[in-house]
Scaffold this motif. Sequence first.
Motif, PDB file in Angstrom:
ATOM      1  N   TRP A 137       1.968  -4.851  -3.568  1.00  0.00           N
ATOM      2  CA  TRP A 137       2.385  -4.196  -4.819  1.00  0.00           C
ATOM      3  C   TRP A 137       3.900  -4.067  -4.877  1.00  0.00           C
ATOM      4  N   VAL A 138       4.494  -3.588  -3.780  1.00  0.00           N
ATOM      5  CA  VAL A 138       5.939  -3.337  -3.761  1.00  0.00           C
ATOM      6  C   VAL A 138       6.725  -4.624  -3.936  1.00  0.00           C
ATOM      7  N   THR A 185       8.035   1.825  -8.664  1.00  0.00           N
ATOM      8  CA  THR A 185       6.968   2.236  -7.752  1.00  0.00           C
ATOM      9  C   THR A 185       7.180   3.664  -7.270  1.00  0.00           C
ATOM     10  N   PHE A 219       2.620   4.089  -0.890  1.00  0.00           N
ATOM     11  CA  PHE A 219       3.378   3.243  -1.816  1.00  0.00           C
ATOM     12  C   PHE A 219       4.845   3.668  -1.859  1.00  0.00           C
ATOM     13  N   ALA A 270       8.043   1.322  -0.507  1.00  0.00           N
ATOM     14  CA  ALA A 270       9.103   1.000  -1.459  1.00  0.00           C
ATOM     15  C   ALA A 270      10.452   1.541  -0.999  1.00  0.00           C
TER      16      ALA A 270
END
Length: 433
Positions: free
Chosen positions: A68-69, A77, A119, A123
């Motif tokens: 995702w990052v 994020t 998350f 990030a």
Amino acid sequence: MPSPFAFPGDFRRLWIGQTVSAFGDKVSRIALPTVALLGLGGTAWDVGLLAALRFVPFVLIGSVAGVWVDRIPYRKTMILADVGRLVAMGSIPVAYLFDVLALGQLFVVAGVVGVLTVFFEVAAQSCLPVLAGPEGIVAGNERLQTSRAVAEVGGAAAAGGLMQILGTALAILADALSFLVSLVSLMLMRHREPPASKQAKPRSALKEAKEGLAVLLSDARLRNLMFASTTVNLGVATASTLVLVFAYDHGQLGPGAVGLAFAIGTAGLILGAVSAGAIGRRLTLGRTLAMSIFVTGLAFLMLPVVGQGAALTALIVSQFLIGFADSVFDIHVLSLVQRITPPEMRGRVNGTALSVVFGTGTLGGVTGGLVGTVFGTLPGLMLAAGIIWAGAAFVLVGPLRTMRDDASEPPGTAVRSRKSPEDARQHLHGGER
């Protein structure tokens, strides 16, 4: 003192937000189980489950968070994670005021905060080289580690005061507000990342996660760092499980004495954080990491070799040395990973590394209980020290042995070995972050 490096404004904003957030996190880590025990009739099992829900997500979804990052801008994020954590943690005092707070809500909040923290941390670790600049990576990690160490002491004191004044449930509001401060600091950042390039065909998240692992294993420096960290963390987690047993059973110490020893250990964390950069500049990176590993193993080993009369002194010295060595080791490992990982792969590499580290810590806790039961507390501490020292082999043999922090390659210079798949770098999207 931390390096006098002049940080860019955006890093200072991140640092301020994370300093406040670290204090809030310490408050909630004390207040949340206190609410469960004293306010909602919880048990020791409930307290353990609350703690697990805060760190198990690192094991389960670290690699997913990394994918995702690498797809979504770091700042976005972190903002989304802070908004979610603010709402989740803020729901506890609201529910308390309306007299509808229940144990189930605490579990949900702990789980949501745990997932969002994964998350955020991936990030934050990935964007530090961008915000601090190549020359500020070690100094930036010094600052952040110092803030966390100070929060361990100051946050605990703040938690006690807030719970006394406001009550346990309302004290959690401090953590919610700390996420608000972090959110504001992120909103004030001026740096904007370019949007990821569009792909004709969406790529598999599993394939992207595997690419992060491939980069981690193909670069001898990253690979040796991971093996060293995994081995050391396994030994530390094994030994940490046995330390309280040593203190209460072998040393015949009371809770006040044990609390004092752990408080002094936090002072070691602070000293290690503010001196890590200076130590790294004076020694090679390999020697710095090996020194940290040796001191950590020695600190645990000294416990079983002292008599009962010196147990308190040994525990105080041990905790101080462990805190000091832990800070130095973590700062330099994280800084090197941030420096040599290709920018477009930082999320996946950091996410995978966090999964391995937290997974090893969980395994070490189980190992410590098993070793203590089968062999006894004192032999268990000796075995754990040996496991820790074994981690030095990955530092002293290979490319890490002669590396210096000021001689490391520029960011994004992970070296491909013969085993690295060719598509690990050719099919990435997003470009330079």
